[in-house]
Each structure stands twice: as structure tokens, then as C-alpha cells.
Design a protein around this motif. Structure first.
Motif, short mmCIF file in Angstrom:
data_model
loop_
_atom_site.label_atom_id
_atom_site.label_comp_id
_atom_site.label_asym_id
_atom_site.label_seq_id
_atom_site.Cartn_x
_atom_site.Cartn_y
_atom_site.Cartn_z
N THR A 159 6.15 -0.55 -0.33
CA THR A 159 5.40 -1.69 0.22
C THR A 159 3.91 -1.44 0.17
OG1 THR A 159 7.25 -2.11 1.74
CG2 THR A 159 5.18 -3.22 2.22
N ALA A 160 3.49 -0.21 0.46
CA ALA A 160 2.07 0.12 0.46
C ALA A 160 1.48 0.09 -0.95
CB ALA A 160 1.85 1.49 1.09
N LEU A 161 2.29 0.46 -1.96
CA LEU A 161 1.77 0.58 -3.31
C LEU A 161 1.81 -0.74 -4.10
CD1 LEU A 161 3.33 4.02 -4.36
CD2 LEU A 161 1.03 3.55 -3.49
N VAL A 162 2.61 -1.69 -3.66
CA VAL A 162 2.68 -2.97 -4.36
C VAL A 162 1.39 -3.76 -4.13
CG1 VAL A 162 3.86 -5.20 -4.47
CG2 VAL A 162 5.20 -3.09 -4.27
N LEU A 218 7.21 -9.29 -3.59
CA LEU A 218 7.78 -7.96 -3.76
C LEU A 218 7.49 -7.08 -2.53
CD1 LEU A 218 9.35 -6.08 -5.58
CD2 LEU A 218 7.21 -5.46 -6.72
N LYS A 219 6.31 -7.25 -1.97
CA LYS A 219 5.98 -6.50 -0.74
C LYS A 219 6.93 -6.90 0.39
CE LYS A 219 1.71 -5.56 0.46
NZ LYS A 219 1.43 -4.18 0.07
N VAL A 220 7.25 -8.19 0.47
CA VAL A 220 8.15 -8.67 1.52
C VAL A 220 9.55 -8.08 1.33
CG1 VAL A 220 9.31 -10.70 2.48
CG2 VAL A 220 6.87 -10.78 1.96
N PRO A 257 -1.01 2.39 7.62
CA PRO A 257 0.12 2.65 8.54
C PRO A 257 1.43 2.86 7.82
CG PRO A 257 -1.22 0.83 9.36
CD PRO A 257 -1.72 1.14 7.98
N LEU A 258 1.63 2.17 6.70
CA LEU A 258 2.88 2.32 5.95
C LEU A 258 3.01 3.72 5.35
CD1 LEU A 258 2.94 -1.11 4.08
CD2 LEU A 258 4.24 -0.46 6.11
N VAL A 259 1.90 4.33 5.00
CA VAL A 259 1.94 5.70 4.50
C VAL A 259 2.37 6.66 5.60
CG1 VAL A 259 0.58 7.56 3.47
CG2 VAL A 259 0.16 5.19 2.77
N VAL A 260 1.86 6.43 6.81
CA VAL A 260 2.27 7.23 7.96
C VAL A 260 3.76 7.04 8.22
CG1 VAL A 260 1.94 7.61 10.44
CG2 VAL A 260 -0.03 7.12 8.97
#
Length: 566
Positions: free
Chosen positions: A432-435, A442-444, A507-510
Motif C-alpha cells: 500500500t505504501a509503495l503503490v 490498487l492502494k485500496v 505509518p504504513l512502513v511502521v
């Protein structure tokens, strides 16, 4: 002497009586949703900008569209689009300013050009000095929220974090106290008293005028609401037979998912936060009618020595289920178990190697489940898409999550599905973070997969926790480990709302790191499928050893004997 489970096998483990009780308690579970995730709609952060005196008049004179006005008069508007974090960052000169920036020019000056207003004032976007916002804010939203009413942006944005942290702090303190009330005064009294307190706090929240009182009432609501949900969970699992106990526990949690869908629809219909806050606690007022609908837990009555009242409820169960109470059970007297057993101690949770490993891994997984579950919901509210549709999509995936749990835990086991759920949640957060933002669909999808994974992990840690501790310390172990869930809830608003100001997807990386570590740690736990519940610390320590196989043989022997007896 037969146990209550033996009696329920005769009068109905999940008959009409239990189904009625289960249904009305599921309504209570669904009503908990606005308290737990309400910050998404109560505190949504719309696009906002600083008020600049004279801009409206200039825009009207020049005939600008809204987009032209923003491009000409708001610093860096075209470069950061909808990202609200950049409204509050430091300017190029490095000044320690945290407010939304605006051009330090006089838009009311004569001779301002409509085609190049900054140039006509003696500069351009890179040379005109910037100043902090001093004249208020403009919010691009048809509704209202805590943010728009109390201006919780930039230097005051931490107050939104505190709003959500306060309810989780209430969860942390209230769970222990409400648990004591449920054990001391009964499940029904606990349920009704917390329903009343939750309804009063929820209604008052819609009327109090100051931010301070909102936080106080939010904390008080947290004190009682999670305990109310837990008391319902305990009651619904105590009135059904052992065959259906795990299923109703999972379905009770699924009712919370139904509440997500209803809350999303209500929030869409009522975009003003105070009216929404007034609407969602109203069902709790009707829940007070449960005084005439719900039974007291017969197990609790037996534990208090109130055998006559317990048998009266058992008779009601038999009558409602259209079953005949066996004559040899009608006058049975239950005795409390020998109290000379070992007393629980906090040190017992970490005294021996396997107990210590179980405790720390379970604590970490409770913490991670809370952070990822709440964090993904909060982060979704900050995304650029349609908040209501994104919330709907992510709520829908909780239903297949429950179905996967029900179909796998007794076939595959607990450990591998649980570990896989955490790993999938962590990996999905990274995807999700990389899209890129322009591929929002696609993120959804990736975020929904992450939500499904962490929902599975959250539901599994609830019942696996009870299977890894011996009987005498089981309740203490669950209370201590699950308290990290509320600690995570206190921290996660600061993780989400602060880190998005650095990078929207940070935050998604965390979450990725937390989820992947949780999945790996779960693999270090013993498998509990097909095992009898441990009775002593020694049983727990031997879970990985030869005695584990012995325990399984004993379990299979008992099962075979029961079948033969039938």
C-alpha cells in the motif's frame, strides 16, 4: 457430579433460548463500533488553508475560479495537492514556525494584477515572505468535525491524537475494573450499568462546548464501553454449550463488523459530527430493556453459591428450548471447587522459560493487532479517496476473515493461520505504501487485504491467549497480555497523525515492520490444536516436549471414550 456443560447437553447447547440471547447481545457488540473507530468520522481532517484578508474580494474582482484563486494566493498549492501535512511544514528559510503559511502581502493594495498578482506586488512565489496563519482557517468540507470546530490543525493537531488516545486509556483502566464488577456483582448488573453510563457519556459528548470536556467524557466512555462489550462476550459464551462456544465468540466479534457497515452509512447520512455523536448512542438507551430480556449467567450464580437461581435459569433454558429436564438433574446441588489451588501471581507469567516466552509474544501480538487494526482505519480516513467508500470496502473484508478462521483453526491449527495473517497484514501495508497515489484503486485493494489479515490476527489472539496458560492463572494472563492492546491504542494516533506530516505513507512502513515481526514470533509459540487446556505451569513447559504428545493421546482417548459411551 455433572457440570453445567453436562446439563446443557441435555437441555440444549444452542437452542432457542441461547439464540435469542446471542442475537440481542450481538446488537450490543455492533453498537460498540462508534466508540472504537469513531475518530475516522468524528475527527476527519478536510482540505484546509489559511484565511488571507482581501483574497475573496480580489478573486471576485478578477473572476477567478476556486482553483485559480488557490493557485495564485496559497503557497505551494499546486505542488502538494491535497496533502494537508505540507500546509504546516517550515518555510524555505528554516524558521521554526508550525502554523499554516500564507503570503505576507496586502491583497487589498491597489493595482494588483489578475494574471500575476504576486509579480505586481514586487515578487514571486519563491521570494515573497511567508507568515503564520493569524486570521482563521477555511475548510473544504460540506460537513463538520472536531477538527473544523476546534481548529485541530498544525500546532493544535496533537489534540486530535489525544481525543482518540483518551478513549483507549479508558479502555486500559476500565477493563480491569469492569472485570472485577462482572465477577463481583454479576454479568447482568455489569452489563446494564455500563450500558447506562455509556449512553449518558455519549449523549453528553454531543452537547459539551469545550474540547477539554470532550476529552474527559471520551475517557469516561472508554472506561465503561469496552467493559460493556467484554461483559456481553462473557455472558454469551457462558450460556451456550462447549460445542458452540468458540463459534459464538467469533460471531459475536463479527457483529462488530456489521456495526462498521451501519456506522459508515449513518456517518454518510449525517456529516455533522455533533448530530452523528447524538445519534450513535441512542440505541444504548433501548439496550436498558435488556433487564427483562437477558438472563444472569448460571455459571456465575453457581460460583457464588446461588444454586437455586442457577437451576431456575437452567429450567427456563429447557422450557424455551422445548427440552425436558432430566429428573435426576432437577434437584442437583453444585459445590464450589476446592479453593486450595495455587493462587495466581504476576511473577508466574514470567517465572519459567516457556511461560515467559508465551507472555512476551502474546503481549507483543496484542499490541501489534491493536496498532495495525486501528492504525489502518485512521490512515484510511486520511487518504485521498472517498472516505465512506474506502471505509465500506475495508469493513467488508472482515467477514471473509471470520470465515477463514472458522474453517481453518480446527483443520490446520492456530499457529500457521495466525502467523500467515500477521505476515499478510505486514506485507500488504508495504505494498500500500509503495503503490503510487494515482493508482488509488490498487492502494485500496492492498489496504483491504491488510485489514483482513490483521482482523484474523486480532480475533485469533483473543482465544489462543486462553489456550496457552494454565487454569489457575488463565484469567490473569489474558488481562495482562490484552492490556497491551489498549497501550497500542493510546500510541497509534500519534504514530498515524504525526508521521503522515513527514510522509503520507510512513505509518504504513511502521505497520509493516510490526506485522512481519509479529508473524515471525507467532511461529515460536506451541500449536494448541487438539490439546487439552494446561492445568499447571509444568503442562505449559512441556508443550514442546514428549509430554505434549502424551497430552494429545489423553485428549484422543477421552474423545474416543465419549463416542463409545454415546
Amino acid at each position: 457430579m455433572p457440570s453445567l456443560d453436562d446439563i446443557l447437553e441435555n437441555v440444549g447447547e444452542f437452542g432457542r433460548f441461547q439464540k435469542q440471547t446471542f442475537f440481542i447481545l450481538c446488537l450490543l457488540s455492533a453498537a460498540f463500533t462508534p466508540v472504537y473507530v469513531g475518530v475516522v468520522f468524528f475527527g476527519f481532517i478536510p482540505e484546509h488553508r489559511c484565511v488571507s484578508p482581501g483574497v475573496a474580494e480580489l478573486s471576485q474582482r478578477c473572476g477567478w475560479s476556486l482553483e485559480e484563486q488557490l493557485n495564485h494566493t496559497v503557497p505551494e498549492w499546486g505542488s502538494h495537492g491535497a496533502g494537508f501535512g505540507s500546509r504546516c511544514r517550515r518555510d524555505a528559510g528554516g524558521l521554526n514556525a508550525t502554523g499554516v503559511r500564507r503570503y505576507e502581502v496586502d491583497w487589498n493594495a491597489t493595482g494588483v494584477s489578475c494574471t500575476d498578482p504576486l509579480g505586481s506586488l514586487g515578487g514571486n512565489w519563491s521570494t515573497v515572505p511567508l507568515g503564520s496563519c493569524q486570521d482563521g482557517w477555511v475548510y473544504d468540507s460540506p460537513g463538520t468535525s472536531l477538527v473544523t470546530e476546534f481548529n485541530l490543525v498544525c500546532e493544535d493537531s496533537w489534540k486530535l491524537d489525544l481525543f482518540q488516545s483518551s478513549v483507549n486509556a479508558g479502555f486500559l483502566i476500565g477493563s480491569i475494573n469492569i472485570g472485577y464488577i462482572a465477577d463481583r456483582f454479576g454479568r447482568k448488573f455489569c452489563l446494564l450499568s455500563t450500558i447506562l453510563a455509556n449512553a449518558v457519556c455519549g449523549i453528553l459528548l454531543a452537547f459539551v462546548p469545550t474540547y477539554l470536556w470532550i476529552v474527559i467524557l471520551r475517557f469516561l466512555q472508554g472506561l465503561v464501553s469496552k467493559g460493556c462489550w467484554t461483559a456481553g462476550y462473557i455472558l454469551v459464551t457462558e450460556v451456550v454449550g462447549p460445542t458452540y462456544r468458540r463459534m459464538v465468540g467469533i460471531l459475536y466479534q463479527m457483529a462488530f463488523s456489521v456495526g462498521l457497515l451501519v456506522f459508515d452509512a449513518v456517518a454518510y447520512a449525517i456529516p455533522q459530527w455533533r448530530w452523528l455523536q447524538l445519534t450513535v448512542p441512542l440505541p444504548s438507551c433501548f439496550f436498558l430493556l435488556y433487564y427483562w430480556c437477558l438472563p444472569e449467567s448460571p455459571r456465575w450464580l453457581m460460583s457464588q453459591g446461588k444454586n437455586d437461581k442457577a437451576m431456575k435459569i437452567v429450567s427456563d433454558i429447557a422450557k424455551k428450548n422445548r427440552k425436558q429436564m432430566p429428573s435426576h438433574l432437577e434437584d442437583i446441588k453444585f459445590e464450589e471447587e476446592d479453593s486450595g489451588k495455587q493462587s495466581p501471581s504476576f511473577l508466574d507469567l514470567v517465572r519459567t522459560p516457556q511461560m515467559r516466552k508465551n507472555t512476551f509474544i502474546l503481549m507483543y501480538n496484542w499490541f501489534t493487532s491493536s496498532v495495525l487494526y486501528q492504525g489502518l482505519i485512521m490512515h484510511m480516513g486520511l487518504a485521498a479517496g472517498n472516505m465512506y467508500l474506502d471505509f465500506l470496502y475495508s469493513a467488508l473484508v472482515e467477514f471473509p476473515a471470520a470465515f477463514i478462521i472458522i474453517t481453518t483453526i480446527d483443520r490446520v491449527g492456530r499457529r500457521y493461520p495466525w502467523a500467515a495473517a500477521n505476515l499478510v497484514a505486514g506485507a500488504a501495508c508495504l505494498v500500500t505504501a509503495l503503490v503510487p497515489e494515482d493508482i488509488h484503486w490498487l492502494k485500496v485493494i492492498a489496504a483491504c487485504i491488510g485489514r483482513m489479515g490483521i482482523t484474523m490476527a486480532f480475533e485469533m489472539v483473543c482465544f489462543v491467549n486462553t489456550e496457552l496458560y494454565p487454569t489457575y492463572i488463565r484469567n490473569l494472563g489474558v488481562v495482562v497480555c490484552s492490556s497491551l492492546c489498549d497501550v497500542g491504542g493510546v500510541i497509534v494516533p500519534f504514530i498515524v497523525y504525526r508521521l503522515v506530516e513527514v510522509w503520507q505513507d510512513l505509518p504504513l512502513v511502521v505497520f509493516t515492520v510490526l506485522g512481519l515481526i509479529a508473524g515471525g514470533l507467532v511461529l515460536l509459540l506451541p500449536e494448541t490444536k487438539g490439546r487439552v487446556l494446561p492445568e499447571t505451569v509444568e503442562d505449559v513447559e512441556n508443550f514442546h516436549g514428549r509430554s505434549a504428545a502424551k497430552a494429545k493421546k489423553i485428549y484422543l482417548h477421552v474423545q474416543t471414550s465419549e463416542v463409545a459411551h454415546d
